[in-house]
Design a protein around this motif. Structure first.
Motif, PDB file in Angstrom:
ATOM      1  N   GLN A  27       0.844  -1.196   0.000  1.00 33.91           N
ATOM      2  CA  GLN A  27       0.000   0.000   0.000  1.00 33.91           C
ATOM      3  C   GLN A  27       0.879   1.246   0.000  1.00 33.91           C
ATOM      4  N   PRO A  28       0.455   2.289  -0.737  1.00 34.33           N
ATOM      5  CA  PRO A  28       1.169   3.571  -0.650  1.00 34.33           C
ATOM      6  C   PRO A  28       0.881   4.219   0.707  1.00 34.33           C
ATOM      7  N   LEU A  29       1.820   5.023   1.158  1.00 26.49           N
ATOM      8  CA  LEU A  29       1.665   5.729   2.422  1.00 26.49           C
ATOM      9  C   LEU A  29       1.387   7.200   2.146  1.00 26.49           C
ATOM     10  N   PRO A  30       0.640   7.903   2.984  1.00 22.56           N
ATOM     11  CA  PRO A  30       0.046   7.446   4.232  1.00 22.56           C
ATOM     12  C   PRO A  30      -1.167   6.542   4.003  1.00 22.56           C
ATOM     13  N   LEU A  31      -1.476   5.777   5.046  1.00 21.72           N
ATOM     14  CA  LEU A  31      -2.619   4.872   4.985  1.00 21.72           C
ATOM     15  C   LEU A  31      -3.911   5.628   5.291  1.00 21.72           C
ATOM     16  N   ASP A  32      -5.016   5.070   4.828  1.00 24.80           N
ATOM     17  CA  ASP A  32      -6.333   5.558   5.224  1.00 24.80           C
ATOM     18  C   ASP A  32      -7.113   4.341   5.715  1.00 24.80           C
ATOM     19  N   ASP A  74       2.914  13.199   8.667  1.00 25.87           N
ATOM     20  CA  ASP A  74       4.008  13.736   9.479  1.00 25.87           C
ATOM     21  C   ASP A  74       4.819  12.629  10.162  1.00 25.87           C
ATOM     22  N   ASN A  75       4.243  11.445  10.313  1.00 26.52           N
ATOM     23  CA  ASN A  75       4.924  10.334  10.983  1.00 26.52           C
ATOM     24  C   ASN A  75       5.802   9.518  10.047  1.00 26.52           C
ATOM     25  N   LEU A  76       5.867   9.891   8.778  1.00 28.61           N
ATOM     26  CA  LEU A  76       6.475   9.022   7.779  1.00 28.61           C
ATOM     27  C   LEU A  76       7.930   9.332   7.447  1.00 28.61           C
ATOM     28  N   PHE A 124       6.740  -5.990   8.275  1.00 28.18           N
ATOM     29  CA  PHE A 124       6.261  -4.712   7.784  1.00 28.18           C
ATOM     30  C   PHE A 124       7.488  -4.012   7.215  1.00 28.18           C
ATOM     31  N   VAL A 125       7.521  -3.878   5.893  1.00 32.58           N
ATOM     32  CA  VAL A 125       8.680  -3.308   5.215  1.00 32.58           C
ATOM     33  C   VAL A 125       8.307  -1.915   4.726  1.00 32.58           C
ATOM     34  N   PHE A 126       9.022  -0.927   5.240  1.00 34.69           N
ATOM     35  CA  PHE A 126       8.805   0.467   4.860  1.00 34.69           C
ATOM     36  C   PHE A 126       9.807   0.811   3.774  1.00 34.69           C
ATOM     37  N   MET A 127       9.293   1.270   2.643  1.00 35.80           N
ATOM     38  CA  MET A 127      10.124   1.585   1.482  1.00 35.80           C
ATOM     39  C   MET A 127      10.288   3.101   1.358  1.00 35.80           C
ATOM     40  N   VAL A 128      11.507   3.509   1.032  1.00 34.85           N
ATOM     41  CA  VAL A 128      11.830   4.905   0.767  1.00 34.85           C
ATOM     42  C   VAL A 128      12.127   5.003  -0.722  1.00 34.85           C
ATOM     43  N   LYS A 142      15.540  12.349   7.489  1.00 34.87           N
ATOM     44  CA  LYS A 142      14.573  13.046   6.634  1.00 34.87           C
ATOM     45  C   LYS A 142      14.028  12.151   5.523  1.00 34.87           C
ATOM     46  N   ARG A 143      14.505  10.907   5.476  1.00 29.98           N
ATOM     47  CA  ARG A 143      13.988   9.984   4.456  1.00 29.98           C
ATOM     48  C   ARG A 143      12.537   9.660   4.765  1.00 29.98           C
TER      49      ARG A 143
END
Length: 161
Positions: A27-32, A74-76, A124-128, A142-143
């Motif tokens: 899923q793209p971030l931010p989530l809804d 803001d949390n990303l 849970f893999v967070f991609m930059v 800042k990533r």
């Protein structure tokens, strides 16, 4: 020294492979709310995309609470992410697994752009996506996380937080 035995141990490390489409939710971030619902449904289906009505015995509420952290843009950024109050209830944000293999990409990462965290039996893999801006590297803190991938842990012998 004859007869002495030297025992050398190599440090163990964890590699997180990006799974096939059937076994991952992206899923793209931010989530809804609708994206959170899709992720929780994927987890309830045991980490497999299927519409057979079968759900594993998983308490969904902790996953939903965890995912709510990522509804606020803001949390990303990594700097904000690792200081979020309450996040340590689910993961240790300062101890990501960086060895994430994404064979979908033509080349390996040219910097740290994949941070994996284990919560319960799921990665849970967070991609930059953006490591460079205006010809300069983006500072680690800042990533910005742009995508989230969720996959079931393949080896469930050891749980990390």
């Amino acid at each position: 020294m004859l007869g002495s035995v030297i025992c050398r141990t190599q440090p163990s490390f964890i590699i997180v492979p990006i799974r096939e489409a059937e076994f991952r939710e992206e899923q793209p971030l931010p989530l809804d709310n609708s994206k959170i619902k899709q992720i929780v449904e994927f987890i309830a289906d045991g980490g497999v995309h299927r519409d057979d009505g079968i759900h594993v015995n998983v308490n969904h509420e902790p996953f939903r609470k965890f995912l709510l952290f990522f509804t606020n843009g803001d949390n990303l950024t990594y700097g904000t992410f690792k200081t979020l109050v309450g996040l340590k209830e689910f993961i240790d944000p300062e101890k990501p697994i960086l060895e994430v293999i994404d064979a979908r990409e033509e080349k390996g990462p040219r910097g740290i752009n994949r941070l994996a965290y284990r919560f319960e039996d799921f990665w849970f893999v967070f991609m930059v996506d953006e490591l460079w801006k205006d010809g300069r590297p983006v500072e680690d803190n800042k990533r910005r996380f742009s995508r989230l991938l969720v996959m079931q842990v393949m080896d469930r012998g050891e749980k990390d937080k």
